[in-house]
Design a protein around this motif. Structure first.
Motif, PDB file in Angstrom:
ATOM      1  N   GLY A  88       0.820  -1.203   0.000  1.00 12.44           N
ATOM      2  CA  GLY A  88       0.000   0.000   0.000  1.00 12.44           C
ATOM      3  C   GLY A  88       0.855   1.254   0.000  1.00 12.44           C
ATOM      4  O   GLY A  88       0.551   2.234  -0.694  1.00 12.44           O
ATOM      5  N   GLY A  89       1.959   1.217   0.768  1.00 13.44           N
ATOM      6  CA  GLY A  89       2.862   2.355   0.804  1.00 13.44           C
ATOM      7  C   GLY A  89       3.521   2.602  -0.539  1.00 13.44           C
ATOM      8  O   GLY A  89       3.613   3.746  -0.998  1.00 13.44           O
ATOM      9  N   THR A  90       3.983   1.533  -1.186  1.00 15.56           N
ATOM     10  CA  THR A  90       4.611   1.680  -2.502  1.00 15.56           C
ATOM     11  C   THR A  90       3.609   2.201  -3.530  1.00 15.56           C
ATOM     12  O   THR A  90       3.917   3.098  -4.325  1.00 15.56           O
ATOM     13  CB  THR A  90       5.178   0.331  -2.981  1.00 15.56           C
ATOM     14  OG1 THR A  90       6.175  -0.119  -2.060  1.00 15.56           O
ATOM     15  CG2 THR A  90       5.801   0.451  -4.361  1.00 15.56           C
ATOM     16  N   ALA A  91       2.393   1.616  -3.517  1.00 10.58           N
ATOM     17  CA  ALA A  91       1.366   2.000  -4.486  1.00 10.58           C
ATOM     18  C   ALA A  91       0.974   3.460  -4.360  1.00 10.58           C
ATOM     19  O   ALA A  91       0.565   4.093  -5.345  1.00 10.58           O
ATOM     20  CB  ALA A  91       0.131   1.115  -4.316  1.00 10.58           C
ATOM     21  N   ALA A  92       1.091   4.019  -3.148  1.00  9.65           N
ATOM     22  CA  ALA A  92       0.693   5.410  -2.939  1.00  9.65           C
ATOM     23  C   ALA A  92       1.874   6.364  -2.978  1.00  9.65           C
ATOM     24  O   ALA A  92       1.753   7.496  -3.454  1.00  9.65           O
ATOM     25  CB  ALA A  92      -0.027   5.546  -1.596  1.00  9.65           C
ATOM     26  N   ALA A  93       3.042   5.927  -2.474  1.00  5.36           N
ATOM     27  CA  ALA A  93       4.184   6.845  -2.347  1.00  5.36           C
ATOM     28  C   ALA A  93       4.681   7.330  -3.705  1.00  5.36           C
ATOM     29  O   ALA A  93       4.923   8.535  -3.895  1.00  5.36           O
ATOM     30  CB  ALA A  93       5.317   6.163  -1.584  1.00  5.36           C
ATOM     31  N   ILE A  94       4.837   6.404  -4.655  1.00  5.21           N
ATOM     32  CA  ILE A  94       5.389   6.809  -5.951  1.00  5.21           C
ATOM     33  C   ILE A  94       4.451   7.775  -6.676  1.00  5.21           C
ATOM     34  O   ILE A  94       4.890   8.853  -7.121  1.00  5.21           O
ATOM     35  CB  ILE A  94       5.727   5.572  -6.807  1.00  5.21           C
ATOM     36  CG1 ILE A  94       6.907   4.822  -6.170  1.00  5.21           C
ATOM     37  CG2 ILE A  94       6.051   5.968  -8.247  1.00  5.21           C
ATOM     38  CD1 ILE A  94       7.315   3.561  -6.888  1.00  5.21           C
ATOM     39  N   PRO A  95       3.135   7.485  -6.809  1.00  4.91           N
ATOM     40  CA  PRO A  95       2.248   8.481  -7.441  1.00  4.91           C
ATOM     41  C   PRO A  95       2.199   9.807  -6.677  1.00  4.91           C
ATOM     42  O   PRO A  95       2.163  10.882  -7.292  1.00  4.91           O
ATOM     43  CB  PRO A  95       0.877   7.791  -7.428  1.00  4.91           C
ATOM     44  CG  PRO A  95       1.194   6.333  -7.404  1.00  4.91           C
ATOM     45  CD  PRO A  95       2.418   6.213  -6.552  1.00  4.91           C
ATOM     46  N   ALA A  96       2.203   9.737  -5.332  1.00  6.71           N
ATOM     47  CA  ALA A  96       2.099  10.966  -4.544  1.00  6.71           C
ATOM     48  C   ALA A  96       3.335  11.839  -4.679  1.00  6.71           C
ATOM     49  O   ALA A  96       3.261  13.068  -4.556  1.00  6.71           O
ATOM     50  CB  ALA A  96       1.869  10.621  -3.069  1.00  6.71           C
ATOM     51  N   LEU A  97       4.486  11.223  -4.937  1.00 12.22           N
ATOM     52  CA  LEU A  97       5.729  11.978  -5.049  1.00 12.22           C
ATOM     53  C   LEU A  97       6.015  12.474  -6.460  1.00 12.22           C
ATOM     54  O   LEU A  97       6.965  13.234  -6.662  1.00 12.22           O
ATOM     55  CB  LEU A  97       6.905  11.109  -4.571  1.00 12.22           C
ATOM     56  CG  LEU A  97       6.953  10.826  -3.069  1.00 12.22           C
ATOM     57  CD1 LEU A  97       8.024   9.788  -2.759  1.00 12.22           C
ATOM     58  CD2 LEU A  97       7.214  12.102  -2.282  1.00 12.22           C
ATOM     59  N   ILE A  98       5.225  12.044  -7.442  1.00 12.23           N
ATOM     60  CA  ILE A  98       5.497  12.432  -8.821  1.00 12.23           C
ATOM     61  C   ILE A  98       5.526  13.955  -9.012  1.00 12.23           C
ATOM     62  O   ILE A  98       6.426  14.475  -9.686  1.00 12.23           O
ATOM     63  CB  ILE A  98       4.500  11.766  -9.789  1.00 12.23           C
ATOM     64  CG1 ILE A  98       4.883  10.285  -9.977  1.00 12.23           C
ATOM     65  CG2 ILE A  98       4.504  12.470 -11.146  1.00 12.23           C
ATOM     66  CD1 ILE A  98       3.956   9.516 -10.887  1.00 12.23           C
ATOM     67  N   PRO A  99       4.581  14.741  -8.432  1.00  7.38           N
ATOM     68  CA  PRO A  99       4.692  16.196  -8.615  1.00  7.38           C
ATOM     69  C   PRO A  99       6.018  16.757  -8.101  1.00  7.38           C
ATOM     70  O   PRO A  99       6.627  17.616  -8.749  1.00  7.38           O
ATOM     71  CB  PRO A  99       3.498  16.741  -7.809  1.00  7.38           C
ATOM     72  CG  PRO A  99       2.504  15.631  -7.838  1.00  7.38           C
ATOM     73  CD  PRO A  99       3.326  14.374  -7.742  1.00  7.38           C
ATOM     74  N   SER A 100       6.489  16.269  -6.948  1.00  2.54           N
ATOM     75  CA  SER A 100       7.777  16.734  -6.419  1.00  2.54           C
ATOM     76  C   SER A 100       8.923  16.315  -7.330  1.00  2.54           C
ATOM     77  O   SER A 100       9.840  17.098  -7.615  1.00  2.54           O
ATOM     78  CB  SER A 100       8.005  16.169  -5.014  1.00  2.54           C
ATOM     79  OG  SER A 100       7.051  16.654  -4.103  1.00  2.54           O
ATOM     80  N   LEU A 101       8.874  15.072  -7.798  1.00  4.72           N
ATOM     81  CA  LEU A 101       9.921  14.576  -8.684  1.00  4.72           C
ATOM     82  C   LEU A 101       9.908  15.310 -10.026  1.00  4.72           C
ATOM     83  O   LEU A 101      10.954  15.589 -10.607  1.00  4.72           O
ATOM     84  CB  LEU A 101       9.740  13.073  -8.904  1.00  4.72           C
ATOM     85  CG  LEU A 101       9.956  12.190  -7.667  1.00  4.72           C
ATOM     86  CD1 LEU A 101       9.496  10.757  -7.939  1.00  4.72           C
ATOM     87  CD2 LEU A 101      11.419  12.200  -7.252  1.00  4.72           C
ATOM     88  N   GLU A 102       8.691  15.652 -10.490  1.00  2.00           N
ATOM     89  CA  GLU A 102       8.574  16.365 -11.764  1.00  2.00           C
ATOM     90  C   GLU A 102       9.188  17.764 -11.660  1.00  2.00           C
ATOM     91  O   GLU A 102       9.840  18.244 -12.592  1.00  2.00           O
ATOM     92  CB  GLU A 102       7.104  16.457 -12.169  1.00  2.00           C
ATOM     93  CG  GLU A 102       6.879  16.978 -13.580  1.00  2.00           C
ATOM     94  CD  GLU A 102       5.407  17.028 -13.945  1.00  2.00           C
ATOM     95  OE1 GLU A 102       5.106  17.303 -15.116  1.00  2.00           O
ATOM     96  OE2 GLU A 102       4.564  16.813 -13.051  1.00  2.00           O
ATOM     97  N   LEU A 103       9.003  18.415 -10.518  1.00  3.64           N
ATOM     98  CA  LEU A 103       9.597  19.733 -10.317  1.00  3.64           C
ATOM     99  C   LEU A 103      11.122  19.658 -10.318  1.00  3.64           C
ATOM    100  O   LEU A 103      11.808  20.547 -10.839  1.00  3.64           O
ATOM    101  CB  LEU A 103       9.106  20.322  -8.985  1.00  3.64           C
ATOM    102  CG  LEU A 103       7.666  20.847  -8.939  1.00  3.64           C
ATOM    103  CD1 LEU A 103       7.316  21.279  -7.529  1.00  3.64           C
ATOM    104  CD2 LEU A 103       7.492  22.014  -9.917  1.00  3.64           C
ATOM    105  N   ARG A 104      11.664  18.596  -9.731  1.00  2.87           N
ATOM    106  CA  ARG A 104      13.127  18.477  -9.623  1.00  2.87           C
ATOM    107  C   ARG A 104      13.768  17.942 -10.894  1.00  2.87           C
ATOM    108  O   ARG A 104      14.853  18.352 -11.269  1.00  2.87           O
ATOM    109  CB  ARG A 104      13.492  17.534  -8.463  1.00  2.87           C
ATOM    110  CG  ARG A 104      13.208  18.088  -7.079  1.00  2.87           C
ATOM    111  CD  ARG A 104      13.956  17.287  -6.012  1.00  2.87           C
ATOM    112  NE  ARG A 104      13.605  15.880  -6.044  1.00  2.87           N
ATOM    113  CZ  ARG A 104      14.468  14.889  -6.219  1.00  2.87           C
ATOM    114  NH1 ARG A 104      15.745  15.153  -6.419  1.00  2.87           N
ATOM    115  NH2 ARG A 104      14.075  13.632  -6.200  1.00  2.87           N
TER     116      ARG A 104
END
Length: 406
Positions: A26-42
């Motif tokens: 559940g953590g993996t399934a949510a963490a990667i999509p949730a972090l995409i905006p931050s990763l996209e900015l960087r």
């Protein structure tokens, strides 16, 4: 220490390991999509490709699990998958290029697929009689952790890197508990997919083929909205990366609501086939309204569609397996899960390749049309199919998918 005490201790470690493994998924399934905006900015827009990459890895992991489960204990395979996910999440903190994010997401997907397939097998083997309640509890754990994880992303703000670390700790806990638990070694002959069991009838083959196609379509739709559940509100509402992460929480809350509502309707005697037709019809209508409504209000239509789509995976899988003898059903589960993972790769990739954004009207319209295809197919099956070869039971939980759906 007595044999009984040792056995009880191993049993506790086994249960802790299974729940930690599903919580980690559940953590993996949510963490990667949730972090995409931050990763996209960087790192740039290449981070969007992490979604189909995650499901490509999931497909590979599910396929790899089949030969591994013949040679290794199910809990060992699940533990190995958890270790792969932990390593990938730590690597996610260290990457400095968008393409590296895609690679890390794919490797995390491989670990996810290994853990999903093996932990589901381990849960079934550890439960006397029906494993429905155990799998329902494990699925609930996935949904709860998946809903909470993006909230932590939003709260952490500049400390976003803490979230992958926390999820990695969950995976390491699962690995330790699963490696140290007791389980009988597999019998390479008995556990071979080709050993014994009834042959498939023509009707069974047809049910399998239709279910596989339906899962390719359904998981593809779900992945568009789960994988970009933080990107969509960020683009539509102009949210910052931390606040947008809450979109993933909203997605999983809607999924949980849809599953609980479906469970209540099935408990009251509604036929799974009828519910499947209703869910896909409502989802298509809600996605259509999301296309027509002004941007902020379109998100309400999307939320309604997610609630309606939530039980579709388990309904399709359960209806298909109910039409197969038990031995054939066991052998069909892995390929059906793999078919879903294939859809999770193909549909988001098609959106990106054709230059469509996650929030474009064309993406929503494509999803609505695919829901209509599912609705039409389910209606035809309901009208013309023969009764199940087994007594009808409540559909399987989504523990074999969750996700989910990453």
């Amino acid at each position: 220490m007595s044999d009984t005490a040792v056995s009880d201790s191993a049993g506790i470690r086994s249960r802790v390991g299974l729940f930690a493994a599903f919580a980690g998924m559940g953590g993996t399934a949510a963490a990667i999509p949730a972090l995409i905006p931050s990763l996209e900015l960087r790192l740039g827009s290449a981070a969007l490709t992490a979604v189909p990459a995650l499901f490509t890895g999931l497909l590979i992991g599910v396929l790899l699990s089949a030969p591994l489960l013949v040679r290794l204990r199910a809990r060992t395979v699940a533990a190995l998958g958890a270790l792969v996910q932990a390593a990938s999440l730590i690597a996610l903190i260290l990457v400095t290029a968008g393409n590296a994010v895609v690679l890390v997401a794919a490797v995390a997907g491989v670990g996810f697929g290994l853990t999903e397939a093996a932990a589901s097998v381990a849960a079934k083997r550890s439960t006397a009689g029906s494993a429905t309640r155990t799998l329902a509890a494990l699925t609930g754990t996935v949904a709860v952790v998946a809903a909470v994880t993006p909230i932590l992303v939003a709260v952490a703000a500049g400390g976003w890197w803490l979230i992958p670390v926390l999820v990695a700790v969950l995976h390491l806990t699962a690995s330790f508990a699963l490696f140290s638990s007791d389980e009988a070694a597999p019998d390479p002959v008995r556990d071979s997919p080709n050993f014994g069991g009834p042959r498939w009838s023509t009707g069974g083959v047809r049910a399998f083929a239709l279910a596989a196609l339906a899962l390719v379509i359904y998981v593809g739709i779900e992945t568009v909205f789960s994988g970009w559940s933080a990107v969509i509100p960020a683009a539509v509402l102009g949210l910052n990366a931390q606040t947008a992460a809450l979109g993933t929480s909203v997605f999983w809350i809607c999924m949980a609501a849809g599953r609980f509502l479906a469970a209540g309707l099935l408990h009251r005697g509604l036929r799974p086939g009828v519910l499947l037709v209703a869910c896909t019809a409502v989802a298509a209508s809600a996605l259509g309204s999301a296309v027509l409504a002004p941007a902020p209000f379109g998100l309400l239509g999307l939320a309604a569609a997610v609630v309606a789509m939530a039980p579709v995976y388990s309904l399709v899988l359960g209806e298909a397996l109910d039409r197969l003898p038990s031995g054939a059903a066991a052998r069909a589960t892995g390929p059906l899960v793999a078919a879903g993972a294939l859809g999770g790769t193909l549909v988001p990739a098609a959106v990106l390749v054709n230059g469509l954004g996650p929030t474009s009207a064309e993406t929503f319209l494509l999803s609505a049309v695919l829901c209509l295809v599912l609705c039409a197919g389910a209606s035809l099956v309901l009208l013309f199919s023969r009764p199940s070869v087994l007594p009808v039971s409540p559909p399987l939980t989504a523990a074999q998918h969750e996700g989910s759906t990453p």
